[in-house]
Write an enzyme that holds these catalytic residues in place. Structure first.
Site, PDB file in Angstrom:
ATOM      1  CE  LYS A 136     -17.879 -13.996   9.169  1.00 17.46           C
ATOM      2  NZ  LYS A 136     -18.091 -12.798  10.026  1.00 17.46           N
TER       3      LYS A 136
ATOM      4  N   GLY B  56      -8.023  -8.375   0.831  1.00 17.74           N
ATOM      5  CA  GLY B  56      -6.745  -8.481   1.525  1.00 17.74           C
ATOM      6  C   GLY B  56      -6.155  -9.873   1.525  1.00 17.74           C
TER       7      GLY B  56
ATOM      8  NE  ARG C 267      -4.178  -1.890   1.918  1.00 11.49           N
ATOM      9  CZ  ARG C 267      -5.208  -2.065   2.742  1.00 11.49           C
ATOM     10  NH1 ARG C 267      -5.232  -1.407   3.907  1.00 11.49           N
ATOM     11  NH2 ARG C 267      -6.206  -2.869   2.417  1.00 11.49           N
TER      12      ARG C 267
ATOM     13  N   GLY D 264     -12.936  -4.158   1.667  1.00  5.24           N
ATOM     14  CA  GLY D 264     -14.358  -3.843   1.690  1.00  5.24           C
ATOM     15  C   GLY D 264     -14.757  -2.854   0.614  1.00  5.24           C
TER      16      GLY D 264
END
Length: 406
Positions: free
Chosen positions: A200, A353, A39, A376
């Site tokens: 999930k 990630g 990053r 996200g």
């Protein structure tokens, strides 16, 4: 999405520019040694662009979740050193959380110099997106540049609030993120294959729904495969199933065309009775999963099927590993996906990630077309949501002072 003004559209010579970067990087446990600086590297083009045009650059970021309190372990100070190495120049650091002191520190830098502010989330007003904190940030500069795609789904002061006080444009990284994702979602080279994994279904069900309208194939893996398999009538042992999403998963499967199913589920899996890196494991067909066993990776038959689909693809969007890739016994599915994507002639966009960590672990970063810095944020963008940190920036045809309150 409307085209946005970028750093290329503003005259920054002799100006002070506040750049929101995403330096929320991981550290080796118990140390201040950065374990992955992707990053930081991703921010360099924008920083160098501004420095090369005579701007004074003020960098701000968050790190972790300090909850509005100063926590030494979440200081950005160690990042200053790594950034200075990459830029090959001195980088100042403002360690204070008092804005009078911060302003004094910022006022000392001259055109062509850089200063990094302390963790924004040490200030309660950052996550609360208060007008007061947004205004204090804006007093530090004459332009605002958002280059933190990974945080752009947050309506925070340094992402959204500040845009009401300063002319606000996109950085080069943010521009690249938008263009890469929009290209894949709106006008992909076909066949277009999406690979979705992770733990999930709830994190990605809306993305599956969106991609089911555009992708030629969707390959499902990871823990989320258990819910889809359960929705298809399969027994998945002790694997966690998100009951609230079974109907939605079943609907998506039922709408998948017969014979050329858009949504492809595992045929075989690697399972274990325990979630442990050293526990006994075996490979079996989905129909043979035992009562106490849980899915921890896709099996060899599934890997072959997925590899064939990927070999015929022209565009691949990958978000989520196929298993617990951090453990060697359950890393092969994720490794195969990475290898199958990392080839010439395919447009590959990698997001999330854990997926980025996997690609890095296997040494394949340079072989991918675009690696997103957003977790996200990438998911919400793919769902078609408006991200506060993007929509609040100036459109390409807007004057600089539109919406600026002072």
């Amino acid at each position: 999405m409307a085209e946005k003004k970028t750093v290329r559209d503003i005259e920054v010579s002799g100006k002070r520019v506040l750049v929101r970067v995403d330096f929320n990087v991981p550290f080796k446990p118990g140390t201040d040694e950065i374990s992955n600086s992707n990053r930081i590297v991703a921010s360099l083009p924008t920083i160098r662009y501004l420095l090369g045009r005579g701007a004074s650059v003020v960098l701000c970021s968050h790190l972790g979740r300090p909850g509005g309190r100063s926590i030494q372990e979440l200081s950005l100070r160690p990042i200053r050193g790594r950034l200075a190495q990459y830029l090959d120049m001195r980088v100042s650091f403002s360690e204070s959380t008092n804005f009078q002191r911060i302003q004094q520190d910022v006022s000392r830098i001259t055109p062509g110099e850089v200063i990094l502010l302390e963790n924004l989330r040490f200030h309660p007003g950052e996550e609360a997106n208060t007008v007061e904190f947004s205004k204090e940030l804006s007093d530090l500069a004459e332009f605002f540049v958002n280059d933190a795609f990974g945080a752009s789904h947050r309506a925070h002061a340094s992402i959204q609030g500040i845009t009401g006080f300063l002319p606000s444009v996109a950085g080069l990284l943010l521009e690249e993120e938008i263009r890469s994702l929009e290209k894949v979602l709106l006008d992909p080279l076909r066949p277009f294959v999406a690979v979705l994994g992770g733990a999930k279904v709830s994190d990605k069900i809306n993305v599956v729904n969106k991609l089911s309208l555009t992708a030629n194939k969707i390959l499902i893996g990871g823990g989320m495969a258990a819910t889809f398999l359960s929705a298809s009538g399969r027994f998945v042992g002790s694997s966690p199933v998100e009951e609230n999403f079974l109907d939605k998963a079943k609907s998506l499967l039922n709408n998948s065309p017969d014979g050329n199913a858009k949504i492809v589920l595992p045929k075989d899996v690697v399972v274990s009775d325990e979630f442990d890196s050293q526990s006994p494991y075996r490979t079996c067909l989905v129909s043979e999963i035992g009562e106490r066993e849980m899915l921890l990776d896709i099996g060899p038959q599934t890997r072959d099927i997925y590899a064939k689909v990927l070999s015929d693809s022209s565009t691949v969007l990958w978000n989520g590993p196929m298993g617990v890739f951090e453990w060697d016994h359950y890393s092969e599915g994720t490794r195969l996906i990475a290898d199958a994507i990392a080839r010439d002639g395919v447009v590959s966009v990698i997001g999330g990630g854990s997926t980025v960590d996997a690609v890095s672990k296997f040494g394949l970063e340079a072989r991918m077309t675009h690696i997103s810095t957003g977790g996200g944020a990438s998911l919400e963008f793919m769902e078609g949501k408006d991200l506060p940190g993007i929509v609040s920036l100036l459109d390409a045809d807007e004057p600089y002072d539109k919406g600026v309150v002072g």
